[in-house]
Design a protein around this motif. Structure first.
Motif, PDB file in Angstrom:
ATOM      1  N   GLN A  72       0.827  -1.209   0.000  1.00 12.95           N
ATOM      2  CA  GLN A  72       0.000   0.000   0.000  1.00 12.95           C
ATOM      3  C   GLN A  72       0.865   1.265   0.000  1.00 12.95           C
ATOM      4  OE1 GLN A  72      -3.085   0.419  -0.534  1.00 12.95           O
ATOM      5  NE2 GLN A  72      -4.067  -1.512  -0.065  1.00 12.95           N
ATOM      6  N   LYS A  73       1.942   1.249   0.809  1.00 17.01           N
ATOM      7  CA  LYS A  73       2.846   2.407   0.877  1.00 17.01           C
ATOM      8  C   LYS A  73       3.508   2.687  -0.467  1.00 17.01           C
ATOM      9  CE  LYS A  73       4.404   1.702   5.620  1.00 17.01           C
ATOM     10  NZ  LYS A  73       5.593   1.375   6.432  1.00 17.01           N
ATOM     11  N   ASN A  74       3.762   1.620  -1.211  1.00 13.48           N
ATOM     12  CA  ASN A  74       4.513   1.732  -2.462  1.00 13.48           C
ATOM     13  C   ASN A  74       3.650   1.520  -3.698  1.00 13.48           C
ATOM     14  OD1 ASN A  74       7.517   1.919  -1.632  1.00 13.48           O
ATOM     15  ND2 ASN A  74       6.680   0.305  -0.325  1.00 13.48           N
ATOM     16  N   LYS A  75       2.343   1.684  -3.572  1.00 13.23           N
ATOM     17  CA  LYS A  75       1.461   1.369  -4.697  1.00 13.23           C
ATOM     18  C   LYS A  75       1.736   2.217  -5.944  1.00 13.23           C
ATOM     19  CE  LYS A  75      -2.510   3.984  -2.961  1.00 13.23           C
ATOM     20  NZ  LYS A  75      -3.882   3.816  -2.464  1.00 13.23           N
ATOM     21  N   ALA A  76       2.307   3.381  -5.771  1.00 12.50           N
ATOM     22  CA  ALA A  76       2.654   4.206  -6.936  1.00 12.50           C
ATOM     23  C   ALA A  76       3.739   3.537  -7.785  1.00 12.50           C
ATOM     24  CB  ALA A  76       3.128   5.589  -6.490  1.00 12.50           C
ATOM     25  N   ASN A  77       4.550   2.698  -7.146  1.00 14.36           N
ATOM     26  CA  ASN A  77       5.639   2.002  -7.847  1.00 14.36           C
ATOM     27  C   ASN A  77       5.277   0.561  -8.225  1.00 14.36           C
ATOM     28  OD1 ASN A  77       7.343   4.268  -7.493  1.00 14.36           O
ATOM     29  ND2 ASN A  77       7.814   3.584  -5.417  1.00 14.36           N
ATOM     30  N   ILE A  78       4.060   0.145  -7.883  1.00 11.38           N
ATOM     31  CA  ILE A  78       3.618  -1.222  -8.180  1.00 11.38           C
ATOM     32  C   ILE A  78       2.376  -1.110  -9.058  1.00 11.38           C
ATOM     33  CG2 ILE A  78       2.868  -3.427  -7.215  1.00 11.38           C
ATOM     34  CD1 ILE A  78       4.270  -2.564  -4.583  1.00 11.38           C
ATOM     35  N   PRO A  79       2.553  -1.215 -10.381  1.00 10.02           N
ATOM     36  CA  PRO A  79       1.453  -0.980 -11.319  1.00 10.02           C
ATOM     37  C   PRO A  79       0.184  -1.804 -11.039  1.00 10.02           C
ATOM     38  CG  PRO A  79       3.517  -1.242 -12.503  1.00 10.02           C
ATOM     39  CD  PRO A  79       3.792  -1.566 -11.064  1.00 10.02           C
ATOM     40  N   GLU A  80       0.334  -3.055 -10.673  1.00 12.80           N
ATOM     41  CA  GLU A  80      -0.840  -3.913 -10.431  1.00 12.80           C
ATOM     42  C   GLU A  80      -0.971  -4.244  -8.945  1.00 12.80           C
ATOM     43  OE1 GLU A  80      -0.052  -7.163 -13.120  1.00 12.80           O
ATOM     44  OE2 GLU A  80      -1.000  -6.100 -14.772  1.00 12.80           O
ATOM     45  N   HIS A  81      -0.841  -3.217  -8.101  1.00 12.32           N
ATOM     46  CA  HIS A  81      -0.830  -3.440  -6.659  1.00 12.32           C
ATOM     47  C   HIS A  81      -2.093  -4.125  -6.138  1.00 12.32           C
ATOM     48  CE1 HIS A  81      -2.730   0.528  -7.031  1.00 12.32           C
ATOM     49  NE2 HIS A  81      -3.374   0.218  -5.917  1.00 12.32           N
ATOM     50  N   GLU A  82      -3.246  -3.844  -6.728  1.00 15.04           N
ATOM     51  CA  GLU A  82      -4.488  -4.481  -6.267  1.00 15.04           C
ATOM     52  C   GLU A  82      -4.461  -5.986  -6.514  1.00 15.04           C
ATOM     53  OE1 GLU A  82      -7.855  -2.448  -7.920  1.00 15.04           O
ATOM     54  OE2 GLU A  82      -7.324  -0.550  -6.969  1.00 15.04           O
ATOM     55  N   GLU A  83      -3.955  -6.392  -7.674  1.00 16.90           N
ATOM     56  CA  GLU A  83      -3.835  -7.827  -7.985  1.00 16.90           C
ATOM     57  C   GLU A  83      -2.833  -8.503  -7.046  1.00 16.90           C
ATOM     58  OE1 GLU A  83      -5.464  -9.912 -10.171  1.00 16.90           O
ATOM     59  OE2 GLU A  83      -6.827  -8.211 -10.415  1.00 16.90           O
ATOM     60  N   VAL A  84      -1.751  -7.790  -6.758  1.00 18.24           N
ATOM     61  CA  VAL A  84      -0.742  -8.351  -5.858  1.00 18.24           C
ATOM     62  C   VAL A  84      -1.330  -8.535  -4.459  1.00 18.24           C
ATOM     63  CG1 VAL A  84       1.531  -7.980  -4.806  1.00 18.24           C
ATOM     64  CG2 VAL A  84       1.162  -7.370  -7.204  1.00 18.24           C
ATOM     65  N   ILE A  85      -2.090  -7.571  -3.986  1.00 20.67           N
ATOM     66  CA  ILE A  85      -2.718  -7.678  -2.665  1.00 20.67           C
ATOM     67  C   ILE A  85      -3.707  -8.845  -2.638  1.00 20.67           C
ATOM     68  CG2 ILE A  85      -4.320  -6.541  -1.064  1.00 20.67           C
ATOM     69  CD1 ILE A  85      -2.800  -3.916  -1.677  1.00 20.67           C
ATOM     70  N   LYS A  86      -4.469  -9.038  -3.707  1.00 21.67           N
ATOM     71  CA  LYS A  86      -5.380 -10.181  -3.778  1.00 21.67           C
ATOM     72  C   LYS A  86      -4.613 -11.498  -3.695  1.00 21.67           C
ATOM     73  CE  LYS A  86      -9.031  -7.935  -6.460  1.00 21.67           C
ATOM     74  NZ  LYS A  86      -9.717  -7.887  -7.756  1.00 21.67           N
ATOM     75  N   THR A  87      -3.459 -11.547  -4.324  1.00 17.50           N
ATOM     76  CA  THR A  87      -2.630 -12.756  -4.272  1.00 17.50           C
ATOM     77  C   THR A  87      -2.126 -12.995  -2.853  1.00 17.50           C
ATOM     78  OG1 THR A  87      -1.975 -12.376  -6.562  1.00 17.50           O
ATOM     79  CG2 THR A  87      -0.639 -13.926  -5.292  1.00 17.50           C
ATOM     80  N   VAL A  88      -1.750 -11.941  -2.162  1.00 18.42           N
ATOM     81  CA  VAL A  88      -1.316 -12.059  -0.763  1.00 18.42           C
ATOM     82  C   VAL A  88      -2.475 -12.593   0.088  1.00 18.42           C
ATOM     83  CG1 VAL A  88      -0.502 -10.781   1.263  1.00 18.42           C
ATOM     84  CG2 VAL A  88       0.468 -10.289  -0.989  1.00 18.42           C
ATOM     85  N   GLU A  89      -3.686 -12.144  -0.191  1.00 18.45           N
ATOM     86  CA  GLU A  89      -4.860 -12.645   0.539  1.00 18.45           C
ATOM     87  C   GLU A  89      -5.070 -14.139   0.300  1.00 18.45           C
ATOM     88  OE1 GLU A  89      -7.971 -10.052  -0.826  1.00 18.45           O
ATOM     89  OE2 GLU A  89      -7.289  -8.378   0.417  1.00 18.45           O
ATOM     90  N   VAL A  90      -4.816 -14.595  -0.913  1.00 19.52           N
ATOM     91  CA  VAL A  90      -4.932 -16.027  -1.226  1.00 19.52           C
ATOM     92  C   VAL A  90      -3.895 -16.817  -0.431  1.00 19.52           C
ATOM     93  CG1 VAL A  90      -4.721 -17.771  -3.051  1.00 19.52           C
ATOM     94  CG2 VAL A  90      -5.932 -15.631  -3.504  1.00 19.52           C
ATOM     95  N   ILE A  91      -2.705 -16.262  -0.289  1.00 20.69           N
ATOM     96  CA  ILE A  91      -1.672 -16.905   0.531  1.00 20.69           C
ATOM     97  C   ILE A  91      -2.197 -17.085   1.954  1.00 20.69           C
ATOM     98  CG2 ILE A  91       0.608 -16.593   1.589  1.00 20.69           C
ATOM     99  CD1 ILE A  91       1.458 -15.183  -1.057  1.00 20.69           C
ATOM    100  N   GLY A  92      -2.833 -16.048   2.487  1.00 27.34           N
ATOM    101  CA  GLY A  92      -3.396 -16.117   3.839  1.00 27.34           C
ATOM    102  C   GLY A  92      -4.428 -17.219   3.983  1.00 27.34           C
ATOM    103  N   LYS A  93      -5.260 -17.378   2.982  1.00 29.26           N
ATOM    104  CA  LYS A  93      -6.280 -18.435   3.016  1.00 29.26           C
ATOM    105  C   LYS A  93      -5.641 -19.815   2.926  1.00 29.26           C
ATOM    106  CE  LYS A  93      -9.881 -15.493   1.103  1.00 29.26           C
ATOM    107  NZ  LYS A  93     -10.663 -15.144  -0.073  1.00 29.26           N
ATOM    108  N   GLU A  94      -4.612 -19.944   2.109  1.00 30.37           N
ATOM    109  CA  GLU A  94      -3.954 -21.239   1.933  1.00 30.37           C
ATOM    110  C   GLU A  94      -3.271 -21.693   3.219  1.00 30.37           C
ATOM    111  OE1 GLU A  94      -2.676 -24.792   0.290  1.00 30.37           O
ATOM    112  OE2 GLU A  94      -4.159 -23.398  -0.517  1.00 30.37           O
TER     113      GLU A  94
END
Length: 130
Positions: free
Chosen positions: A60-82
């Motif tokens: 979130q802090k670096n979202k300006a430098n991460i073009p697809e930050h929302e997709e990356v965060i969703k992937t992190v959420e999937v890691i949490g579920k796994e």
């Protein structure tokens, strides 16, 4: 038409098992699964959750430098579920982590946060590294 009689059943002591059901003739049983973990595993899962929260904050802090930050965060959420599943799949987690690593690139703070998450997951799974 008669009604089933399930009375008169007495069980003394403790019952434990993966699947336990009591039912009469022609009855159906709805299965409810509860995942329980020992306190050590719960502590390891909590460490993974903290690492996930930290990584999410860094993204979130670096979202300006991460073009697809929302997709990356969703992937992190999937890691949490796994990691909360009864038997987390290390290959699934490894693939997801590689995707997150690729997604964040070299954004400040995220590299260390990913490393911390990998360490927490490896500890949970009881393996040297992921």
């Amino acid at each position: 038409m008669s009604t089933p009689n399930n009375s008169g059943v007495s069980i003394d002591g403790n019952i434990s098992g993966g699947n336990i059901a009591v039912g009469g003739e022609n009855s159906s049983v709805k299965q409810t699964v509860y995942h329980t973990h020992d306190p050590e595993t719960v502590s390891k899962i909590e460490n993974v959750k903290k690492a996930i929260d930290n990584l999410t904050q860094e993204i979130q802090k670096n979202k300006a430098n991460i073009p697809e930050h929302e997709e990356v965060i969703k992937t992190v959420e999937v890691i949490g579920k796994e990691v909360e599943t009864e038997s987390p799949n290390k290959y699934t987690l490894k693939g997801l982590l590689e995707g997150v690593k690729e997604g964040v690139g070299s954004a400040t703070g995220t590299v260390n946060a990913i490393s911390a998450l990998k360490t927490a997951i490896a500890t949970l799974l009881g393996i040297a590294a992921i």
